[in-house]
Design an enzyme around this catalytic site. Structure first.
Site, short mmCIF file in Angstrom:
data_model
loop_
_atom_site.label_atom_id
_atom_site.label_comp_id
_atom_site.label_asym_id
_atom_site.label_seq_id
_atom_site.Cartn_x
_atom_site.Cartn_y
_atom_site.Cartn_z
N GLU A 92 -28.64 -60.50 -12.90
CA GLU A 92 -27.76 -61.03 -11.84
C GLU A 92 -27.91 -62.54 -11.88
O GLU A 92 -28.92 -63.09 -11.42
CB GLU A 92 -28.18 -60.49 -10.47
CG GLU A 92 -28.10 -58.98 -10.32
CD GLU A 92 -26.67 -58.47 -10.16
OE1 GLU A 92 -25.76 -59.30 -9.96
OE2 GLU A 92 -26.47 -57.26 -10.26
N CYS A 130 -25.40 -67.46 -4.86
CA CYS A 130 -24.73 -67.29 -6.16
C CYS A 130 -23.25 -66.97 -5.99
O CYS A 130 -22.46 -67.28 -6.88
CB CYS A 130 -25.42 -66.20 -6.95
SG CYS A 130 -25.49 -64.65 -6.06
N1 LIG Z 1 -26.10 -63.02 -9.34
C1 LIG Z 1 -26.94 -62.87 -8.35
O1 LIG Z 1 -27.04 -61.82 -7.74
C2 LIG Z 1 -27.83 -64.01 -7.92
C3 LIG Z 1 -28.50 -63.91 -6.72
C4 LIG Z 1 -29.32 -64.97 -6.32
C5 LIG Z 1 -29.46 -66.10 -7.12
N2 LIG Z 1 -28.78 -66.15 -8.29
C6 LIG Z 1 -28.89 -67.35 -9.13
O2 LIG Z 1 -30.24 -67.81 -9.15
C7 LIG Z 1 -30.28 -69.22 -9.32
C8 LIG Z 1 -31.17 -69.81 -8.26
O3 LIG Z 1 -32.41 -69.23 -8.28
P1 LIG Z 1 -33.66 -69.89 -9.03
O4 LIG Z 1 -33.53 -71.37 -9.04
O5 LIG Z 1 -34.87 -69.27 -8.43
O6 LIG Z 1 -33.44 -69.38 -10.50
P2 LIG Z 1 -34.47 -69.45 -11.73
O7 LIG Z 1 -33.77 -68.81 -12.86
O8 LIG Z 1 -35.01 -70.80 -11.92
O9 LIG Z 1 -35.68 -68.56 -11.23
C9 LIG Z 1 -35.53 -67.20 -10.89
C10 LIG Z 1 -36.85 -66.50 -11.06
O10 LIG Z 1 -37.20 -66.56 -12.43
C11 LIG Z 1 -38.49 -67.09 -12.57
N3 LIG Z 1 -38.57 -67.79 -13.84
C12 LIG Z 1 -38.18 -69.04 -14.15
N4 LIG Z 1 -38.47 -69.32 -15.44
C13 LIG Z 1 -39.06 -68.21 -15.96
C14 LIG Z 1 -39.60 -67.87 -17.24
N5 LIG Z 1 -39.59 -68.73 -18.25
N6 LIG Z 1 -40.12 -66.63 -17.40
C15 LIG Z 1 -40.14 -65.74 -16.37
N7 LIG Z 1 -39.65 -66.02 -15.14
C16 LIG Z 1 -39.11 -67.24 -14.95
C17 LIG Z 1 -38.68 -67.98 -11.35
O11 LIG Z 1 -40.06 -68.17 -11.11
C18 LIG Z 1 -38.01 -67.13 -10.29
O12 LIG Z 1 -38.88 -66.12 -9.87
C19 LIG Z 1 -28.84 -69.66 -9.20
O13 LIG Z 1 -28.31 -69.87 -10.47
C20 LIG Z 1 -28.16 -68.49 -8.54
O14 LIG Z 1 -26.78 -68.41 -8.76
C21 LIG Z 1 -27.98 -65.14 -8.72
O1 LIG Z 2 -27.38 -65.61 -4.24
C1 LIG Z 2 -26.71 -64.58 -4.36
C2 LIG Z 2 -27.23 -63.31 -3.82
O2 LIG Z 2 -26.82 -62.20 -4.51
C3 LIG Z 2 -27.19 -63.27 -2.38
S1 LIG Z 2 -26.16 -62.10 -1.67
O3 LIG Z 2 -26.40 -60.79 -2.25
O4 LIG Z 2 -24.78 -62.48 -1.81
O5 LIG Z 2 -26.52 -62.06 -0.24
#
Ligand SMILES: NC(=O)c1ccc[n+]([C@@H]2O[C@H](COP(=O)([O-])OP(=O)(O)OC[C@H]3O[C@@H](n4cnc5c(N)ncnc54)[C@H](O)[C@@H]3O)[C@@H](O)[C@H]2O)c1
Ligand SMILES: O=C[C@H](O)CS(=O)(=O)O
Length: 489
Positions: free
Chosen positions: A258, A292
């Site tokens: 995701e 997201c």
């Molecule tokens: N599509 C969805 O459902 C959804 C939901 C929430 C957030 N997001 C996305 O997440 C991002 C924001 O979250 P973020 O900044 O925490 O993302 P991120 O990718 O930096 O980190 C997410 C997770 O991955 C871990 N991580 C980072 N580097 C890693 C590695 N090399 N190996 C293993 N784990 C690692 C982090 O510690 C954290 O737990 C945005 O791009 C957002 O759109 C997507």
């Molecule tokens: O950041 C995106 C997540 O999926 C949050 S939510 O499921 O839309 O609440």
């Protein structure tokens, strides 16, 4: 760890949960967790690495046979108990979340309820893992389709929804019969650990839920490379998702990804203006724009553009930015200085390429932690905010003339998570809904996040779906069971 005042202080834990034990890192090292609104340290967590993650995987492996063998109704009952405890402690869970993540308390409580919804939903789904039968090609044969848990599962989750992103993965895994190892974001681990405390109180056996805190690389290496892990579910950035996919390739794990988005929000001339403004506010400014599925690009048709911009500006001007614990605050801090810098870089880039700062919320805030909600007009596809996730409270308005032009701009992104559009025209509703290349489309609504419907994206927004009736399938394998040599008499 006394900076978060709780009715039940035992919910704030600075230990990892491995095989039913609350433990520190073998090295004794800790990571500080800070309140994004103030910079004050809330507490610290074990800086676990590969060794602790492998210990958690071993604990999950040991727990698997008994957990898999439990009748679905028993697994469901444990999930129901967990759900009830989450609801009972929702105020404290919200306080912990606001302290480590920053979102206003009411919004944090909303996320706790949303997260609890997944636990309830999958408690119910646990009882509905039906297999099937296949008409056999010969009289002496019967063919059954069995659904079995995929095995030890792992979850890596982000900081922006520190509760719901965990329950959206753990609940279906546990319902399906899979033990799980969770690595929460190092920025927001306390919400995860509090869920662990409540899971333990609910009665989940040791090893069924493990929570390994720490820096990403070491824990991530074990979760992606240890062959015992059969499934990885990741929510986070596209960059890290792609990296984890590569790391999982040697052991061919099942994957759910995701990832990031860049949602278009299209307002056609024939839209209900009030509804469109309300939807844009809900979609754009949830969690200060750090979602997201947030509207990243607001496309407004010529005839309604100025009226929409005026109404949106009025709503944004009334927003209150500040510490999420203060009464009346609707926009909290961004997660850290890097997030603030990125949003300012998008703003500066847009202004230098011809956008106008049309409106902003009022009030004095610490500019290193907070970004004031802003409406830009004159946005164009050349700007960074058209091509990258902004992840902040900036609402850029793109003016368009024709439906085809709006669709082309909307689809002109490597992402494909969520899209929204507003129209009162039935024919346009179908046409546009079908032409938008996204995993989720909202018509006349700014919200698509709920436990009852599949959630997920296409293109570089990911693989697989969470929630809904198919969410549990991500943790199940199909087994074709052929019975031969049956005698008719
Ligand atoms: N599509 C969805 O459902 C959804 C939901 C929430 C957030 N997001 C996305 O997440 C991002 C924001 O979250 P973020 O900044 O925490 O993302 P991120 O990718 O930096 O980190 C997410 C997770 O991955 C871990 N991580 C980072 N580097 C890693 C590695 N090399 N190996 C293993 N784990 C690692 C982090 O510690 C954290 O737990 C945005 O791009 C957002 O759109 C997507
Ligand atoms: O950041 C995106 C997540 O999926 C949050 S939510 O499921 O839309 O609440």
């Amino acid at each position: 760890m006394s900076t978060v005042a709780l009715e039940d202080p035992s919910l704030l834990v600075g230990r990892a949960l491995i095989g039913g034990e609350w433990v520190g890192a073998a090295s004794g090292e800790e990571l500080a967790v800070r309140d994004p609104a103030t910079g004050v340290e809330i507490g610290s967590i074990p800086a676990c690495g590969e060794a602790e993650a492998n210990a958690a995987i071993a604990a999950a492996e040991a727990a698997f046979p008994a957990w898999k063998a439990r009748p679905a109704a028993e697994r469901a009952a444990l999930l129901e108990r967990w759900h009830d405890l989450v609801l009972e402690h929702r105020k404290d869970l919200a306080r912990i979340m606001t302290a480590e993540q920053g979102k206003p308390l009411a919004e944090a409580e909303g996320e706790v309820l949303y997260g609890a919804g997944f636990i309830k939903w999958f408690a119910e789904e646990a009882r509905r893992v039906y297999g099937g039968t296949v008409p056999a090609p010969t009289a002496d044969r019967r063919i059954l389709i069995l659904k079995e848990p995929v095995g030890v599962s792992a979850a890596i989750t982000p900081w922006n929804f520190p509760n719901a992103m965990i329950t959206r993965k753990c609940a279906p895994a546990l319902a399906a019969g899979c033990p799980i190892v969770v690595k929460p974001s190092e920025l927001t681990p306390f919400s995860a650990l509090a869920l662990g405390v409540l899971a333990e109180r609910a009665g989940f056996p040791p090893g069924v839920i493990n929570i390994v805190t720490g820096l990403p690389q070491g824990v991530g290496a074990a979760l992606t490379q240890n062959p015992v892990v059969r499934k990885l579910s990741f929510t986070g950035s596209t960059r890290v998702g792609a990296l984890l996919m590569r790391q999982c390739s040697d052991t061919l794990k099942r994957l759910s990804l995701e990832l990031g988005g860049n949602a278009p929000f299209i307002v056609f001339d024939d839209a209900d203006l009030d509804a469109a403004v309300a939807g844009a506010i809900a979609s754009k400014f949830r969690n200060a724009g750090q979602t997201c599925v947030c509207a990243n690009r607001i496309l407004v048709q010529d005839g309604i553009h100025d009226a929409f911009a005026d109404r949106l500006a009025k709503a944004v001007a009334a927003m209150r930015v500040g510490d999420g614990r203060q009464e009346g605050v609707t926009i909290g801090p961004l997660i850290n200085a890097a997030a603030v810098e990125k949003v300012h870089a998008h703003l500066d880039d847009a202004l230098s390429l011809g956008a106008t700062r049309f409106a902003a919320a009022q009030g004095e805030v610490d500019g290193s932690r907070f970004v004031v909600p802003t409406v830009l007009t004159g946005a164009s596809t050349r700007m960074r905010l058209a091509n990258e996730e902004t992840f902040g409270p900036v609402a850029p308005l793109f003016r368009f003339r024709h439906e085809d032009e709006a669709i082309e701009i909307a689809n002109g992104t490597p992402y494909g998570l969520a899209a929204y559009f507003y129209t009162e025209n039935l024919n346009r509703s179908w046409r546009v809904g079908e032409r938008l290349e996204f995993g989720m489309v909202g018509l006349n609504t700014g919200s698509v996040s709920m436990e009852v419907a599949p959630f997920g994206g296409i293109k570089q927004s990911g693989i697989g779906r969470e929630g809904g009736a198919t969410g549990i399938e991500e943790y199940l394998e199909l087994k074709s069971f052929h019975i031969g040599g049956l005698k008719s008499a």
